[in-house]
Design an enzyme around this catalytic site. Sequence first.
Site, PDB file in Angstrom:
ATOM      1  N   GLY A 294      -5.554   3.280  -5.175  1.00 42.61           N
ATOM      2  CA  GLY A 294      -5.150   4.450  -4.419  1.00 42.61           C
ATOM      3  C   GLY A 294      -5.798   4.539  -3.054  1.00 42.61           C
TER       4      GLY A 294
ATOM      5  N   HIS B 289      -1.046   5.228  -5.916  1.00 42.70           N
ATOM      6  CA  HIS B 289      -0.767   6.441  -5.150  1.00 42.70           C
ATOM      7  C   HIS B 289      -1.464   6.454  -3.788  1.00 42.70           C
ATOM      8  CE1 HIS B 289      -4.815   8.124  -5.994  1.00 42.70           C
ATOM      9  NE2 HIS B 289      -4.688   7.483  -7.149  1.00 42.70           N
ATOM     10  N   ASP B 290      -0.729   6.910  -2.794  1.00 43.57           N
ATOM     11  CA  ASP B 290      -1.250   7.149  -1.445  1.00 43.57           C
ATOM     12  C   ASP B 290      -1.653   5.885  -0.701  1.00 43.57           C
ATOM     13  OD1 ASP B 290      -1.263  10.170  -1.623  1.00 43.57           O
ATOM     14  OD2 ASP B 290      -2.643   9.700  -3.257  1.00 43.57           O
TER      15      ASP B 290
END
Length: 266
Positions: A138, A120-121
């Site tokens: 992340g 994520h991200d």
Amino acid sequence: MVVHPTAIVAAGAQLGAGVKIGPYCIVGEHVVLHDNVELISHAVVEGHTTIGAGTRIFPFASVGHQPQDLKFHGEASRVEIGERCTIRESVTINPGTEGGGMLTKIGNDCLLMACSHVAHDATIGNNVVLANYVGIAGHAVIGDYVRFGGLCGVHQFVRIGNHAFIGAQSMIDADVIPYGMALGNRARLAGLNLVGLKRSGFDRDAIHSLRAAYRMIFSSEGTLRERVDDAAVMFKDATLVQDVVSFIGGAKDRPLCLPRPEADEE
């Protein structure tokens, strides 16, 4: 457009011209597949995911399912994948989170080999290669033309600069400068990615200046800040050196990956 009869494509999905969706694929209602995207078979693309033209996704890849983050609460975060990427078998790519900008982004012309993971991200630049079983945690930021050997791990919030090379089985828990080469667990800077620089067509004078600046910045005299400032002045017209200087100046969440102390090498 060709959709195999065993594939499941939600009513809201947007499919461009020339899209091919093979056997047993699943495409969610908020997915956008641009022209000539191909899902070979058994691939799953879910969530608010956009995939650029000409990208190919191989069997058992999972793109856009909720991130592996306990702080995720179902927010409508996104995945954006660029054009002409190749996403091989069992790759996993997770969307962003509220705490990280709501977006996981992969650039153009990237190769993600089998079983690699983008969390994520994370932000992946253009022309990046993740070899088999590379894990990007992340919020990591990976520059353009970065190459990873197999079985590498990248710590959350780490930055890796343009044209860096990460050797196989390395664990990266600190920022790696542009054009640098990092090796080991935990990784240390092992010089410049000279092979990559030459293959990318950088001229000899630019490489020579970069090598001289590298020796200055990572010498043992004075503080790192002083050495970086000196290099910025001495090589003010050297674009590659200024890239390194700017990268070091932008440090925020992680320490800088440094060469191994000479005493450790004896």
